[in-house]
Scaffold this motif. Structure first.
Motif, PDB file in Angstrom:
ATOM      1  N   PRO A 107      33.460  41.362  45.779  1.00 26.29           N
ATOM      2  CA  PRO A 107      32.572  40.252  46.121  1.00 26.29           C
ATOM      3  C   PRO A 107      32.014  39.602  44.855  1.00 26.29           C
ATOM      4  O   PRO A 107      31.715  40.299  43.877  1.00 26.29           O
ATOM      5  N   GLY A 108      31.930  38.294  44.873  1.00 27.27           N
ATOM      6  CA  GLY A 108      31.353  37.556  43.745  1.00 27.27           C
ATOM      7  C   GLY A 108      32.370  37.170  42.679  1.00 27.27           C
ATOM      8  O   GLY A 108      32.124  36.275  41.877  1.00 27.27           O
ATOM      9  N   GLU A 109      33.536  37.826  42.678  1.00 23.74           N
ATOM     10  CA  GLU A 109      34.554  37.459  41.678  1.00 23.74           C
ATOM     11  C   GLU A 109      35.256  36.169  42.119  1.00 23.74           C
ATOM     12  O   GLU A 109      35.211  35.791  43.291  1.00 23.74           O
ATOM     13  N   GLU A 110      35.927  35.530  41.163  1.00 22.96           N
ATOM     14  CA  GLU A 110      36.555  34.239  41.468  1.00 22.96           C
ATOM     15  C   GLU A 110      38.071  34.381  41.619  1.00 22.96           C
ATOM     16  O   GLU A 110      38.703  35.126  40.873  1.00 22.96           O
ATOM     17  N   ASN A 126      37.580  34.359  51.105  1.00 28.71           N
ATOM     18  CA  ASN A 126      36.240  34.281  51.711  1.00 28.71           C
ATOM     19  C   ASN A 126      35.878  35.584  52.411  1.00 28.71           C
ATOM     20  O   ASN A 126      34.747  36.050  52.344  1.00 28.71           O
ATOM     21  N   PHE A 127      36.847  36.159  53.066  1.00 29.87           N
ATOM     22  CA  PHE A 127      36.616  37.378  53.848  1.00 29.87           C
ATOM     23  C   PHE A 127      36.109  38.536  52.978  1.00 29.87           C
ATOM     24  O   PHE A 127      35.245  39.299  53.398  1.00 29.87           O
ATOM     25  N   VAL A 128      36.651  38.637  51.743  1.00 33.39           N
ATOM     26  CA  VAL A 128      36.204  39.740  50.879  1.00 33.39           C
ATOM     27  C   VAL A 128      34.933  39.383  50.106  1.00 33.39           C
ATOM     28  O   VAL A 128      34.468  40.168  49.274  1.00 33.39           O
ATOM     29  N   GLY A 129      34.385  38.197  50.346  1.00 31.04           N
ATOM     30  CA  GLY A 129      33.125  37.805  49.696  1.00 31.04           C
ATOM     31  C   GLY A 129      33.321  37.291  48.274  1.00 31.04           C
ATOM     32  O   GLY A 129      32.373  37.221  47.496  1.00 31.04           O
ATOM     33  N   ALA A 130      34.550  36.935  47.945  1.00 31.80           N
ATOM     34  CA  ALA A 130      34.816  36.383  46.617  1.00 31.80           C
ATOM     35  C   ALA A 130      34.642  34.863  46.652  1.00 31.80           C
ATOM     36  O   ALA A 130      34.456  34.280  47.722  1.00 31.80           O
ATOM     37  N   LYS A 131      34.705  34.254  45.462  1.00 37.94           N
ATOM     38  CA  LYS A 131      34.516  32.800  45.410  1.00 37.94           C
ATOM     39  C   LYS A 131      35.876  32.107  45.290  1.00 37.94           C
ATOM     40  O   LYS A 131      36.590  32.304  44.299  1.00 37.94           O
ATOM     41  N   PRO A 132      36.233  31.287  46.305  1.00 36.85           N
ATOM     42  CA  PRO A 132      37.502  30.559  46.201  1.00 36.85           C
ATOM     43  C   PRO A 132      37.391  29.389  45.225  1.00 36.85           C
ATOM     44  O   PRO A 132      36.470  28.593  45.330  1.00 36.85           O
ATOM     45  N   VAL A 133      38.313  29.331  44.271  1.00 37.18           N
ATOM     46  CA  VAL A 133      38.319  28.226  43.299  1.00 37.18           C
ATOM     47  C   VAL A 133      39.642  27.479  43.478  1.00 37.18           C
ATOM     48  O   VAL A 133      40.694  27.948  43.038  1.00 37.18           O
ATOM     49  N   PRO A 134      39.603  26.343  44.192  1.00 37.20           N
ATOM     50  CA  PRO A 134      40.865  25.652  44.467  1.00 37.20           C
ATOM     51  C   PRO A 134      41.493  25.042  43.219  1.00 37.20           C
ATOM     52  O   PRO A 134      40.786  24.533  42.356  1.00 37.20           O
ATOM     53  N   ILE A 135      42.805  25.131  43.133  1.00 39.81           N
ATOM     54  CA  ILE A 135      43.549  24.392  42.101  1.00 39.81           C
ATOM     55  C   ILE A 135      44.196  23.225  42.851  1.00 39.81           C
ATOM     56  O   ILE A 135      45.117  23.443  43.648  1.00 39.81           O
ATOM     57  N   ILE A 154      39.682  28.862  34.614  1.00 37.30           N
ATOM     58  CA  ILE A 154      39.797  30.309  34.386  1.00 37.30           C
ATOM     59  C   ILE A 154      38.568  30.752  33.578  1.00 37.30           C
ATOM     60  O   ILE A 154      38.379  30.325  32.440  1.00 37.30           O
ATOM     61  N   THR A 155      37.713  31.568  34.206  1.00 37.09           N
ATOM     62  CA  THR A 155      36.456  31.974  33.559  1.00 37.09           C
ATOM     63  C   THR A 155      36.405  33.502  33.451  1.00 37.09           C
ATOM     64  O   THR A 155      37.332  34.192  33.890  1.00 37.09           O
ATOM     65  N   LYS A 156      35.291  33.979  32.936  1.00 37.62           N
ATOM     66  CA  LYS A 156      35.098  35.435  32.815  1.00 37.62           C
ATOM     67  C   LYS A 156      35.105  36.109  34.180  1.00 37.62           C
ATOM     68  O   LYS A 156      35.393  37.286  34.319  1.00 37.62           O
ATOM     69  N   LYS A 157      34.718  35.323  35.198  1.00 40.63           N
ATOM     70  CA  LYS A 157      34.623  35.891  36.546  1.00 40.63           C
ATOM     71  C   LYS A 157      35.964  35.870  37.295  1.00 40.63           C
ATOM     72  O   LYS A 157      36.067  36.406  38.393  1.00 40.63           O
ATOM     73  N   THR A 158      36.973  35.213  36.716  1.00 39.65           N
ATOM     74  CA  THR A 158      38.256  35.120  37.417  1.00 39.65           C
ATOM     75  C   THR A 158      38.871  36.507  37.551  1.00 39.65           C
ATOM     76  O   THR A 158      39.017  37.231  36.566  1.00 39.65           O
TER      77      THR A 158
END
Ligand SMILES: Cc1ncc(COP(=O)(O)O)c(C=O)c1O
Length: 382
Positions: A107-110, A126-135, A154-158
């Protein structure tokens, strides 16, 4: 459950079936499956296995014969060395998406994913509580990656990057140059994993399929998803697989044990025949798809308000319908109800799909021509 999405194709199919029940003739261009029958040698292998005792539980990660055949096939086609222990067989390829995201993402990762793209990616992220980052995959980029955009996202959280080439729904194909951008961005990152959905790798019209796993150092960072549904017209058999590092195969196998126990034993034996037997039938299907692609692209481009790029892979077209003045959902409903042609709105594949429809050309040339004629007439009638 509120965070879990769905696949609209099945909803449109249900609407179309309801209309058919009322006596309306519907041409199905909404569902993504080959209209061909499964090749005979594959069916025979399943029957032989069925009578040969392959009717019991088998190892959760797959029977050794199939894991070996897959390891050999992926080693050859992706030019890497795959060990059978790096393969997990699943009922269809879809569970590999679900299990990989469950196994790797907190959860919280991108998670970066293609948009428009297969709707299940965003749903499970979304189901696992992660953050969707659309390309965004845009028409002006030939539905390929915008390199600068991807680098920026692409960030540290990806934690994961999902790629799909050839792509559903756009038919876009990623080049080696596109993949190199991702490889370079994560070269110093051992915490990022790429889920590379290559289910359409054999349905490609121009050039060669390129896999990110074939880049130096990338095999360890990739999960290659592939399967039998599209290449061998085996959607209903439910047979797919993932190729990944051994520590990940253990996790995904654990998810298999907790959900399916194993993949159907005699279906797996049919998979061995599919990979090792003659490849004439899939080649014939691809040649047929290529002919249909010409028919549907040129037909759509003749219709006022619609423009359509030639897809480079898979069996979908993603025409731009902004010239019709209708939004894609309204147009999809209109074509189903007025023209008896079932298609999917581009937004079924994410917000960047607005202004487009997805039509599958896994249907006969006769039906494609009939559908084009009906669409053209229905749009003139407005
Ligand atoms: C991009 C993509 N990946 C995976 C799948 C799933 O395939 P399977 O039927 O093997 O679960 C599909 C099916 O439509 C697809 O379009």
């Amino acid at each position: 459950m509120e965070t879990l999405g769905t696949e609209t194709a099945f909803e449109v199919l249900a609407k179309a079936k309801a209309l058919e029940k009322q006596g309306k003739d519907v041409i199905h261009l909404e569902i993504g499956e080959p209209d061909f029958d499964t090749p005979k040698n594959i069916k025979e292998a399943a029957v032989k296995a069925l009578y040969g005792g392959f009717t019991h539980y088998v190892p959760a990660a797959g029977i050794p014969q199939l894991r070996e055949a897959i390891a050999e096939y992926i080693s050859k086609t992706r030019r890497i060395n795959v060990d059978p222990e790096e393969v997990v067989v699943t009922p269809g390829a879809k569970p590999i998406m679900f299990f990989s995201i469950l196994a790797c993402v907190n959860p919280g990762e991108e998670v970066l994913y293609p948009n428009p793209g297969f709707p299940i990616y965003e749903s499970v992220i979304n189901f696992v509580g992660a953050k969707p980052v659309p390309i965004p995959l845009l028409e002006e980029n030939d539905f390929r990656l915008d390199h600068e955009y991807v680098k920026d996202k692409i960030t540290k959280k990806t934690k994961m990057i999902i790629l799909n080439s050839p792509e559903n729904p756009t038919g876009g194909v990623l080049t080696r140059e596109d993949l190199k951008v991702i490889v370079d961005c994560i070269s110093n990152r051992d915490d990022v994993i790429v889920l590379s959905d290559e289910i359409y790798s054999r349905i490609i019209y121009e050039g060669e399929h390129e896999s990110i796993a074939s880049f130096k150092g990338m095999k360890e960072k990739s999960i290659v998803l592939d399967g039998f549904s599209k290449t061998y017209a085996m959607t209903g058999w439910r047979l797919g697989y993932g190729v990944m590092r051994k520590d990940l195969t253990q996790k995904v196998t654990q998810l298999m044990i907790n959900s399916n126990s194993c993949t159907c034993a005699f279906v797996q034996m049919a998979g061995v025949e599919a990979l090792k037997g003659p490849q004439k039938e899939p080649e014939r299907m691809d040649a047929e798809f290529k002919k249909r692609r010409e028919v549907i692209v040129s037909g759509l481009n003749k219709i006022e308000g619609i423009t359509c790029k030639k897809p480079r892979g898979a069996f979908y077209v993603f025409p731009n319908i902004t010239g019709t003045g209708m939004d894609c959902r309204k147009l999809g409903d209109y074509l189903l109800n007025e023209a008896g042609v079932a298609v999917l709105p581009g937004t079924s594949f994410g917000k960047y799909g607005e202004g487009y429809l997805r039509l599958s050309f896994a249907n006969s040339i006769e039906n494609i021509n009939k559908a084009l004629d009906r669409i053209s007439k229905a749009l003139k009638k407005r």
